[in-house]
Enzyme design. Structure first.
Site, PDB file in Angstrom:
ATOM      1  N   SER A  62       7.968 -94.290 -13.199  1.00  0.00           N
ATOM      2  CA  SER A  62       7.656 -94.417 -14.631  1.00  0.00           C
ATOM      3  C   SER A  62       6.822 -95.646 -14.979  1.00  0.00           C
ATOM      4  O   SER A  62       6.316 -95.727 -16.097  1.00  0.00           O
ATOM      5  CB  SER A  62       8.950 -94.473 -15.436  1.00  0.00           C
ATOM      6  N   LYS A  65       3.470 -95.107 -16.276  1.00  0.00           N
ATOM      7  CA  LYS A  65       3.280 -94.729 -17.691  1.00  0.00           C
ATOM      8  C   LYS A  65       2.601 -95.860 -18.467  1.00  0.00           C
ATOM      9  O   LYS A  65       1.874 -95.622 -19.427  1.00  0.00           O
ATOM     10  CB  LYS A  65       4.626 -94.363 -18.331  1.00  0.00           C
ATOM     11  N   TYR A 186       0.176 -86.169 -13.247  1.00  0.00           N
ATOM     12  CA  TYR A 186       1.317 -87.031 -13.602  1.00  0.00           C
ATOM     13  C   TYR A 186       2.174 -87.322 -12.367  1.00  0.00           C
ATOM     14  O   TYR A 186       2.555 -88.473 -12.113  1.00  0.00           O
ATOM     15  CB  TYR A 186       2.121 -86.334 -14.711  1.00  0.00           C
ATOM     16  N   TYR A 238      14.320 -97.031 -20.498  1.00  0.00           N
ATOM     17  CA  TYR A 238      15.026 -95.781 -20.764  1.00  0.00           C
ATOM     18  C   TYR A 238      15.948 -95.946 -21.978  1.00  0.00           C
ATOM     19  O   TYR A 238      15.653 -96.721 -22.876  1.00  0.00           O
ATOM     20  CB  TYR A 238      15.798 -95.323 -19.513  1.00  0.00           C
ATOM     21  N   VAL A 256      12.296 -94.998 -11.583  1.00  0.00           N
ATOM     22  CA  VAL A 256      13.438 -94.565 -10.772  1.00  0.00           C
ATOM     23  C   VAL A 256      13.246 -94.822  -9.271  1.00  0.00           C
ATOM     24  O   VAL A 256      14.167 -94.657  -8.489  1.00  0.00           O
ATOM     25  CB  VAL A 256      13.811 -93.079 -11.010  1.00  0.00           C
TER      26      VAL A 256
HETATM   27  N1  GLU Z   1       8.405 -89.026 -11.688  1.00  0.00           N
HETATM   28  C1  GLU Z   1       9.648 -89.219 -12.362  1.00  0.00           C
HETATM   29  C2  GLU Z   1       9.980 -88.032 -13.224  1.00  0.00           C
HETATM   30  O1  GLU Z   1       9.135 -87.537 -13.879  1.00  0.00           O
HETATM   31  C3  GLU Z   1       9.528 -90.476 -13.173  1.00  0.00           C
HETATM   32  C4  GLU Z   1      10.851 -90.866 -13.665  1.00  0.00           C
HETATM   33  C5  GLU Z   1      10.999 -92.313 -13.936  1.00  0.00           C
HETATM   34  O2  GLU Z   1      10.692 -93.192 -13.137  1.00  0.00           O
HETATM   35  O3  GLU Z   1      11.504 -92.553 -15.034  1.00  0.00           O
HETATM   36  O4  GLU Z   1      11.072 -87.552 -13.253  1.00  0.00           O
END
Ligand code: GLU
Length: 307
Positions: A62, A65, A186, A238, A256
């Site tokens: 994430s 992002k 993504y 989160y 994650v």
């Molecule tokens: N690639 C992970 C997903 O889409 C990213 C999740 C994360 O790191 O929050 O589930």
């Protein structure tokens, strides 16, 4: 002094590793070693301080992002970006689909999966994966970042929830591109292989207002950086972002894969790596290390104690 405090913070963080669990909903991530913990701090003056598993590579997940949002703000502009996603904390899990079909058509923010998939949809017509990878390398000060093929394939094989988010966005005419191609890009961006040093580099460039302090090159505008850091502060951890803002008070983004990238205004970039996660998906060792550092060095943005 900074070095002693950093070492103490890393030692403090290590005590909590066994309280968490590595992510395994992407099967390849389940292979991570839960006792790893790395801490890297980079300052604008060129100092690097590091302890533990700072060379260990892991996937950005994430944290990508942040780079996607920054790129979209630079190239599409603030108004376009925020006509596609909102800027509110969702209070839900990162991969939740719930509010997307009830509270709003637009994803709540660009730090949750729905928001990031929508941002990738904005980037996809303009940028190839290779171009985005080049930018990630520049902004993380790390030319060795590559795609972790094993994690990418593992995520693509198990990523139906993210495809579902993509189709839901498409059904509402919010996502306009091809769902499978968008979600595939993504997945690739989530599967970029970084280490704690790369994350400290990214945190440093954000702390330095978007300018690489090594050469004075501006990679992001001041306005982009301000927006990105605000969303990291309010939505980056989160559905523990509120608690983290109170306890740590530094704009951070976790993934994650076990990384946390933190940016202390004008002072330092911090990267931590510890794949043992709390129940919300945040690195438990990294989070405790940051809490210790923030307390000892008065890094909380609302801390009124003298440095
Ligand atoms: N690639 C992970 C997903 O889409 C990213 C999740 C994360 O790191 O929050 O589930």
């Amino acid at each position: 002094m900074l070095k002693d405090t950093a070492k103490a913070a890393w030692e403090y963080g290590r005590q909590f590793l066994m309280k968490g669990k590595v992510a395994d909903y992407i099967p390849e991530l389940g292979k991570a070693n839960p006792v790893h913990l790395g801490l890297c701090i980079k300052t604008p003056e060129g100092e690097t301080i590091e302890f533990g598993d700072v060379e260990q590579r892991f996937t950005m997940q994430s944290i990508s992002k942040v780079v996607c949002l920054a790129t979209a703000l630079q190239h599409e502009g603030f108004d376009t970006v925020f006509s596609h996603v909102m800027m509110e904390p969702s209070g839900d899990a990162f991969n939740s689909i719930l509010k997307l079909d009830t509270a709003s058509n637009r994803p709540f923010n660009p730090m949750i999966n729905a928001g990031a998939i929508e941002i990738v949809n904005l980037l996809a017509p303009t940028f190839s994966f290779e171009q985005l990878l080049d930018f990630v390398r520049a902004i993380c000060m790390d030319d060795e970042i590559t795609l972790d093929e094993a994690v990418y394939h593992s995520e693509a094989a198990t990523g139906d929830r993210n495809r579902a988010i993509g189709y839901l966005l498409k059904s509402k005419d919010v996502l306009t591109g091809d769902v499978l191609q968008t979600v595939d890009l993504y997945f690739k961006l989530c599967s970029l292989s970084v280490n704690a040093r790369s994350l400290a580099g990214l945190g440093l460039i954000l702390a330095n207002g978007g300018v690489d302090p090594r050469n004075g090159i501006r990679l992001l505008s001041a306005q982009t950086v301000r927006t990105v850091k605000t969303l990291m502060f309010t939505c980056g951890m989160y559905d523990r972002s509120g608690e983290f803002a109170v306890r740590v008070g530094i704009p951070c983004k976790s993934g994650v894969g076990g990384g946390i990238m933190a940016s202390v205004e004008h002072q330092m970039g911090i990267g931590t790596f510890g794949p043992s996660l709390d129940e919300k998906g945040n690195s438990i060792g990294g989070g405790s290390t940051l809490e210790y550092l923030s307390r000892e060095l008065h890094l909380h943005i609302f801390d009124s104690e003298p440095q």
